[in-house]
Design a protein around this motif. Structure first.
Motif, PDB file in Angstrom:
ATOM      1  N   SER A   1     119.736  50.065 116.289  1.00  0.00           N
ATOM      2  CA  SER A   1     119.679  51.476 115.917  1.00  0.00           C
ATOM      3  C   SER A   1     118.613  51.515 114.368  1.00  0.00           C
ATOM      4  N   ILE A   2     118.660  50.687 113.587  1.00  0.00           N
ATOM      5  CA  ILE A   2     117.940  50.720 112.304  1.00  0.00           C
ATOM      6  C   ILE A   2     116.367  50.895 112.639  1.00  0.00           C
ATOM      7  N   THR A   3     115.824  49.806 113.746  1.00  0.00           N
ATOM      8  CA  THR A   3     114.610  50.000 114.057  1.00  0.00           C
ATOM      9  C   THR A   3     114.451  51.319 115.081  1.00  0.00           C
ATOM     10  N   ALA A   4     115.367  51.567 115.643  1.00  0.00           N
ATOM     11  CA  ALA A   4     115.090  52.832 116.567  1.00  0.00           C
ATOM     12  C   ALA A   4     115.074  54.073 115.517  1.00  0.00           C
ATOM     13  N   GLY A   5     115.570  53.960 114.433  1.00  0.00           N
ATOM     14  CA  GLY A   5     115.329  55.099 113.465  1.00  0.00           C
ATOM     15  C   GLY A   5     116.379  55.915 112.665  1.00  0.00           C
ATOM     16  N   ALA A   6     117.561  55.593 113.398  1.00  0.00           N
ATOM     17  CA  ALA A   6     118.812  56.054 112.740  1.00  0.00           C
ATOM     18  C   ALA A   6     118.800  55.900 111.229  1.00  0.00           C
ATOM     19  N   ASN A   7     119.108  56.708 110.504  1.00  0.00           N
ATOM     20  CA  ASN A   7     119.388  58.164 110.338  1.00  0.00           C
ATOM     21  C   ASN A   7     118.042  58.729 109.442  1.00  0.00           C
ATOM     22  N   SER A   8     116.986  58.561 109.971  1.00  0.00           N
ATOM     23  CA  SER A   8     115.860  59.242 109.247  1.00  0.00           C
ATOM     24  C   SER A   8     115.532  60.431 109.600  1.00  0.00           C
ATOM     25  N   SER A   9     115.265  61.246 108.661  1.00  0.00           N
ATOM     26  CA  SER A   9     115.365  62.658 108.801  1.00  0.00           C
ATOM     27  C   SER A   9     114.499  63.197 110.176  1.00  0.00           C
ATOM     28  N   ASP A  10     113.606  62.611 110.511  1.00  0.00           N
ATOM     29  CA  ASP A  10     112.802  62.903 111.814  1.00  0.00           C
ATOM     30  C   ASP A  10     113.755  62.791 112.907  1.00  0.00           C
ATOM     31  N   PHE A  11     114.325  61.501 112.748  1.00  0.00           N
ATOM     32  CA  PHE A  11     115.329  61.243 113.976  1.00  0.00           C
ATOM     33  C   PHE A  11     116.572  62.204 113.727  1.00  0.00           C
ATOM     34  N   LEU A  12     116.862  62.595 112.951  1.00  0.00           N
ATOM     35  CA  LEU A  12     117.934  63.879 112.800  1.00  0.00           C
ATOM     36  C   LEU A  12     117.424  65.126 113.378  1.00  0.00           C
ATOM     37  N   GLY A  13     116.140  65.283 113.111  1.00  0.00           N
ATOM     38  CA  GLY A  13     115.502  66.341 113.470  1.00  0.00           C
ATOM     39  C   GLY A  13     115.697  67.517 112.193  1.00  0.00           C
ATOM     40  N   CYS A  14     115.751  66.986 110.862  1.00  0.00           N
ATOM     41  CA  CYS A  14     115.989  67.905 109.850  1.00  0.00           C
ATOM     42  C   CYS A  14     114.863  67.733 108.747  1.00  0.00           C
ATOM     43  N   GLU A  15     114.717  68.366 107.699  1.00  0.00           N
ATOM     44  CA  GLU A  15     113.587  68.295 106.774  1.00  0.00           C
ATOM     45  C   GLU A  15     113.819  67.192 105.878  1.00  0.00           C
ATOM     46  N   PRO A  16     113.063  66.286 105.428  1.00  0.00           N
ATOM     47  CA  PRO A  16     111.681  66.823 105.354  1.00  0.00           C
ATOM     48  C   PRO A  16     110.683  65.991 106.559  1.00  0.00           C
ATOM     49  N   TYR A  17     111.549  65.551 107.475  1.00  0.00           N
ATOM     50  CA  TYR A  17     110.950  64.969 108.893  1.00  0.00           C
ATOM     51  C   TYR A  17     110.308  63.921 108.450  1.00  0.00           C
ATOM     52  N   ALA A  18     110.826  62.704 107.778  1.00  0.00           N
ATOM     53  CA  ALA A  18     110.084  61.677 107.515  1.00  0.00           C
ATOM     54  C   ALA A  18     110.313  60.832 108.706  1.00  0.00           C
ATOM     55  N   PRO A  19     108.983  60.167 109.154  1.00  0.00           N
ATOM     56  CA  PRO A  19     109.241  59.485 110.416  1.00  0.00           C
ATOM     57  C   PRO A  19     110.207  58.194 110.176  1.00  0.00           C
ATOM     58  N   VAL A  20     110.577  57.463 111.369  1.00  0.00           N
ATOM     59  CA  VAL A  20     111.225  56.349 111.290  1.00  0.00           C
ATOM     60  C   VAL A  20     110.380  55.355 110.887  1.00  0.00           C
ATOM     61  N   TRP A  21     110.975  54.183 110.320  1.00  0.00           N
ATOM     62  CA  TRP A  21     110.292  53.378 109.517  1.00  0.00           C
ATOM     63  C   TRP A  21     109.059  52.781 110.262  1.00  0.00           C
ATOM     64  N   ALA A  22     109.483  52.472 111.528  1.00  0.00           N
ATOM     65  CA  ALA A  22     108.532  51.713 112.592  1.00  0.00           C
ATOM     66  C   ALA A  22     107.439  52.557 112.648  1.00  0.00           C
ATOM     67  N   GLU A  23     107.370  53.922 112.997  1.00  0.00           N
ATOM     68  CA  GLU A  23     106.247  54.865 112.852  1.00  0.00           C
ATOM     69  C   GLU A  23     105.745  54.923 111.795  1.00  0.00           C
ATOM     70  N   MET A  24     106.187  54.995 110.740  1.00  0.00           N
ATOM     71  CA  MET A  24     105.688  55.018 109.252  1.00  0.00           C
ATOM     72  C   MET A  24     104.805  53.758 109.245  1.00  0.00           C
ATOM     73  N   VAL A  25     105.043  52.763 109.521  1.00  0.00           N
ATOM     74  CA  VAL A  25     104.278  51.628 109.603  1.00  0.00           C
ATOM     75  C   VAL A  25     102.779  51.654 110.303  1.00  0.00           C
ATOM     76  N   ALA A  26     102.875  52.156 111.724  1.00  0.00           N
ATOM     77  CA  ALA A  26     102.005  52.259 112.715  1.00  0.00           C
ATOM     78  C   ALA A  26     101.044  53.341 111.963  1.00  0.00           C
TER      79      ALA A  26
END
Length: 405
Positions: free
Chosen positions: A195-220
């Motif tokens: 789940s951590i790699t999937a992105g839980a509980n990043s704000s974009d994952f949760l659908g709330c601001e500031p909508y920071a992408p999950v860490w894997a997407e941030m890397v890419a």
């Protein structure tokens, strides 16, 4: 006459020396560090390593009890911003908080939220309370969704403290990936884990601001920005089972982003599903982020499973370069969640050396930060998920492992 000739000869020598001697180089002033955007999500600011530079952007804090004081990672020389987690509300010194002993404390009439201590340590078990390892506090709050982020704040500041140690870099293990990026060839990056790699509980994952992408997407996205690529999101990994969103791009400057991580999964599950979730995509790069859900697993067994994953991927995709991502620490107060995870990184470092792959040492970085800050300052669910700040540490550590020698 001889004396005159000697004087003339000396003068000529001085002129010759003057003509051949380089003028002293001018000392170049040190390049001033740019202050990045901090009033909203910003890729550059969020991927700026904690172990580099004099600014810290939107470091998260939380208050448990009205009288709690929230420490900062470094000794702040200037507080630039104190904001709500969504970065919309600006809190004022004196009105909402005081800053003393390198910590923030809420004022009596502060607008800053807090979690009542009796809510954080419930009196009895419930759907939101799990067993605690503390004898004096038998139950501990566990909440998914935006409960914690809605009660956390973000602090941006300038400091001159000695930084936490930078993790190891493994650039030599990613020469093919970096070479393709330099040449403008399309690359496929697969992120596989729990789940951590999937992105839980990043704000974009949760659908709330500031909508920071999950860490894997941030890397890419950071690699795409650095090398002038477009990001083609093939699989987002939020639920783990949705259909591919787009086809792989095999021509042009595209990073094909594939995240097939699935919440709650173990390393054994990773071995059993690697064909469909990794090899199917013909990867150039694979990040393996397992371990959090293997709390009861002996480290050597964990290492054996990770080695099996490496060998299976290598057999099916011989040119794929791999990165092992050690897990963040689970909450030591949460009974049943904290186990052998802190021992996994040592095994991964040894495995990386033996197999010629990389290792993003998230465990070590989290250990360094948690020596100063509290667990709940950086949590997404109070047990085993990062908030945006800790997810950024994942992204920073992974990028460092790929790009720094």
């Amino acid at each position: 006459m001889k004396r005159i000739l000697a004087v003339l000869l000396a003068a000529l020598c001085l002129l010759a020396l003057g003509a051949c001697t380089e003028p002293p180089e001018e000392t170049q002033p040190a390049e001033e560090e740019t202050l990045e955007k901090y009033d909203g999500y910003d890729l550059t600011a969020y991927t700026k390593p904690l172990w580099d530079g004099k600014y810290v952007y939107n470091e998260s804090c939380m208050f448990v009890g009205e009288g709690d004081s929230a420490p900062l990672l470094y000794r702040a020389e200037e507080i630039l911003s104190v904001r709500s987690y969504d970065l919309k509300t600006v809190y004022e010194e004196g009105r909402d908080y005081v800053f003393e002993n390198n910590a923030l404390r809420r004022t009596e009439n502060s607008r800053i939220p807090y979690v009542p201590e009796e809510e954080y340590y419930p009196a009895q078990q419930s759907a939101q309370a799990i067993a605690s390892n503390r004898a004096d506090k038998p139950w501990l709050l566990l909440m998914e969704g935006d409960y914690f982020c809605s009660r956390q704040i973000c602090v941006t500041y300038r400091h001159s403290d000695e930084h936490i140690a930078a993790p190891a870099g493994y650039t030599a293990s990613f020469s093919r990936l970096l070479g393709k990026l330099e040449q403008g060839e399309p690359v496929t990056m697969v992120f596989y884990g729990d789940s951590i790699t999937a992105g839980a509980n990043s704000s974009d994952f949760l659908g709330c601001e500031p909508y920071a992408p999950v860490w894997a997407e941030m890397v890419a996205r950071k690699l795409a920005a650095d090398y002038g690529y477009e990001l083609n999101i093939v699989h987002k990994g939020h639920t783990g089972e949705e259909e591919d969103l787009h086809a792989l791009r095999e021509n042009g400057k595209y990073i094909n982003f594939v995240n097939t991580a699935y919440g709650g999964m173990t390393t054994q599950w990773g071995v059993e599903n690697v064909q469909r979730r990794v090899l199917y995509y013909k990867p150039d790069f694979v990040a393996l982020g397992f371990g959090m859900n293997d709390a009861a697993m002996p480290p050597l067994v964990y290492a054996g499973l990770m080695e099996e994953l490496i060998e299976t991927i290598r057999a099916g995709a011989p040119e794929a370069e791999m990165l092992l991502v050690s897990p963040m620490l689970p909450n030591p107060e949460a009974a049943g969640f904290y186990g052998t995870q802190p021992q996994f990184e040592e095994e991964l470092v040894a495995l990386a050396a033996a197999q010629g792959v990389g290792c993003a040492q998230v465990t070590s970085v989290h250990e360094s930060v948690i020596k100063v800050k509290r667990y709940y300052d950086m949590t997404g669910n109070n047990v085993n998920h990062p908030n945006d700040f800790l997810a950024r540490i994942y992204a920073q550590t992974v990028l460092h492992a790929i790009c720094k020698a």
